[in-house]
Write an enzyme that holds these catalytic residues in place. Structure first.
Site, mmCIF file in Angstrom:
data_model
loop_
_atom_site.group_PDB
_atom_site.id
_atom_site.type_symbol
_atom_site.label_atom_id
_atom_site.label_comp_id
_atom_site.label_asym_id
_atom_site.label_seq_id
_atom_site.Cartn_x
_atom_site.Cartn_y
_atom_site.Cartn_z
ATOM 1 N N GLU A 268 -24.219 -3.602 -14.450
ATOM 2 C CA GLU A 268 -23.606 -2.344 -14.000
ATOM 3 C C GLU A 268 -23.242 -1.432 -15.160
ATOM 4 O OE1 GLU A 268 -20.439 -3.312 -11.273
ATOM 5 O OE2 GLU A 268 -21.887 -3.675 -9.672
ATOM 6 N N GLU B 67 -26.350 -8.025 -5.720
ATOM 7 C CA GLU B 67 -24.938 -8.094 -5.308
ATOM 8 C C GLU B 67 -24.747 -7.332 -4.014
ATOM 9 O OE1 GLU B 67 -21.728 -7.107 -7.952
ATOM 10 O OE2 GLU B 67 -22.769 -7.916 -9.690
#
Ligand code: BGP
Length: 495
Positions: free
Chosen positions: A185, A391
């Protein structure tokens, strides 16, 4: 209902991160990493300025429980945990290598053999069970020393330290690990509160000693981004040279792209475009290999001159990623004049009047399964690379009932609704290679640093105050997810 049709070799499984589950934070010569010195990345790190050394130093707080230090003890329980994952039929399991286990200070020449040994055993165990390892090279685990003494990714030297690390792990796990991701991320670097942990940067100028990273300029952030992009491209190149079977992905928090205009006001739509671009710029560079025009405009308008070399641009162009890995938790709306805040799950803004389902408090967020279909289609249309959902999940406040289980209907519904939309996206023609549920066994929350925010199919007996037996218990979703995998999704057709 659209016929359920997940590809034959779809990578079903789950994902965790070393710093949130391993514990053993100072065992076997592991160094301290950025996530070791705070409780939840929504909070500032425990650092204070030392007037004598003129450097930041760690000041652990007596009144805090640093749950990540012991995590859920995965360092010692990985066999037991993987066995449970295998029981659910996992085809793939994502975890990270903790950089500070391999290079405790980040700047050593030689790696820590004890750290490497742990991952030898871990990956061997996965392979023995027939589970494909999917590895994040850094999931909020930059060695702290690199930040304190070099400024982390604000300093081009960090590229060399990273490459030394990448070289060691890519060679060591050659033939064992095929799916790699560089930085977890990394687009969160644009959010001040996340720059320390997700961005791996620290402002080390004495004149900025009052508050961590308080005075970072836009130029600083873009410079750090550039160094990260160079490191990403070099890693892709090296990984392919070491083993042509290697697949390297970028990993981004892309709930942000599922942002809708709040109204038909043209400015809301333009605002969405600009908001999406804050995140798309990472894809444009790492997937398409070029800085887009809208980024160059930001540099022009702000008089930003960066340290960017021609050969680096060439390297970035020639070494784009093999796939796009991303997280999706929820969508958001953009309204002109309203601030877009954010956390580990994505953007936080006004409520969307068309969404009536929210996850239960205290971490309530809008449940928007259509958002994942929309996101996959944006990515497929614009980037045409394999997509890997690494995710998606739901954090709930849960306690064992008298039968030592948890009836987690909400979790099953949440996953089911999202998977049905993933199935739609597949039917739309998106090339989605896998779905890894976030936190298949309870781990420490990245955002809040709590145990209480539980995502697992497996309950882990540990609490916010650090107590608990660490014993594992199956929740009801365990058998259900097992059936999802065993039927390659067909069970989702059932009412
Ligand atoms: C992502 C992170 C994960 C993870 C997840 C859930 O942003 O990559 O590390 O934790 O969000 O967030 P949280 O743990 O804050 O609920």
């Amino acid at each position: 209902m659209t016929k359920i049709s997940f590809p034959e070799n779809f990578l079903w499984g789950g994902a965790v991160a070393a710093n949130q589950c391993e514990g053993a934070w100072n065992l076997d010569d592991k160094g301290v990493n950025v996530s070791d010195i705070l409780v939840g990345i929504a909070n500032l790190p425990d650092l204070k300025w030392n007037e004598i050394t003129n450097k930041w130093e760690v000041c652990y707080q007596d009144n805090k429980v640093y749950l990540t230090h012991d995590g859920v003890d995965f360092y010692h329980t990985y066999k037991e945990d993987l066995k449970l994952m295998k029981e659910m039929g996992f085809k793939a399991f994502r975890t990270s290598i903790s950089w500070a286990r391999i290079f405790p200070n980040g700047d050593e020449k030689e790696p820590n053999e004890k750290g490497l040994k742990f991952y030898d055993d871990l990956f061997d165990e996965m392979l023995r069970l027939g589970i494909e390892p999917v590895v994040t090279m850094s999931h909020y685990e930059t060695p702290l020393n690199l930040l304190i003494n070099y400024g982390g990714w604000l300093n081009p030297k960090t590229i060399d330290f990273w490459m030394n690390y990448a070289n060691v792990i890519l060679n060591r796990y050659k033939g064992k690990v095929k799916y790699w991701m560089t930085f977890n991320e990394v687009n969160n670097i644009i959010r001040p509160i996340m720059q320390f942990v997700a961005g791996g940067i620290l402002d080390i100028h004495p004149e900025h000693k009052d508050k961590v990273n308080q005075d970072l300029s836009l130029k600083d952030v873009y410079q750090a981004m550039h160094y990260l992009f160079v490191a990403n491209a070099k890693t892709v190149k090296l990984a392919h040279e070491i083993d042509s079977n290697n697949k390297v992905g970028c990993m981004l928090s892309l709930s942000h792209l599922a942002t809708y205009p709040y109204s038909s006001n043209p400015l809301d739509t333009l605002g969405v475009l600009n908001y999406q671009r804050e995140h798309k710029q990472f894809l444009d560079v790492m997937v398409k290999g070029e800085y887009p025009g809208y980024v160059k405009r930001i540099w022009r308008d702000n008089n930003i001159n960066l340290d960017i070399k021609e050969e680096e641009l060439k390297l970035i162009k020639e070494n784009t990623v093999d796939y796009i890995a991303f997280s999706y938790y929820r969508s958001s709306v953009y309204k002109t004049g309203e601030e877009m805040k954010g956390d580990t799950g994505g953007a936080v803004s006004l409520n969307n009047p068309y969404i009536d389902k929210y996850s239960p408090a205290p971490w309530s967020w809008p449940v928007d399964p259509v958002g994942i279909r929309y996101l996959c289609n944006i990515l497929n249309d614009e980037y045409q690379k394999p997509l890997f959902i690494v995710e998606n999940g739901i954090g709930l406040d849960e306690n064992l009932d008298s039968h030592n289980t948890i009836k987690d209907e909400f979790r099953k519904e949440y996953i089911k609704e999202h998977l049905l939309q993933v199935n739609e996206a597949l039917a739309d023609g998106c090339n989605i290679i896998g779905y890894l549920y976030w936190g298949p066994f309870d781990i420490v929350s990245a955002g809040t640093g709590e145990m209480k925010k539980r995502y697992g199919f497996v309950y882990v007996d540990r609490f916010n105050d650090g107590t608990g037996t660490l014993k594992r218990y199956k929740k009801q979703s365990f058998d259900w997810y097992k059936q999802v995998i065993n039927t390659n999704g067909k069970i989702l057709e059932e009412k």
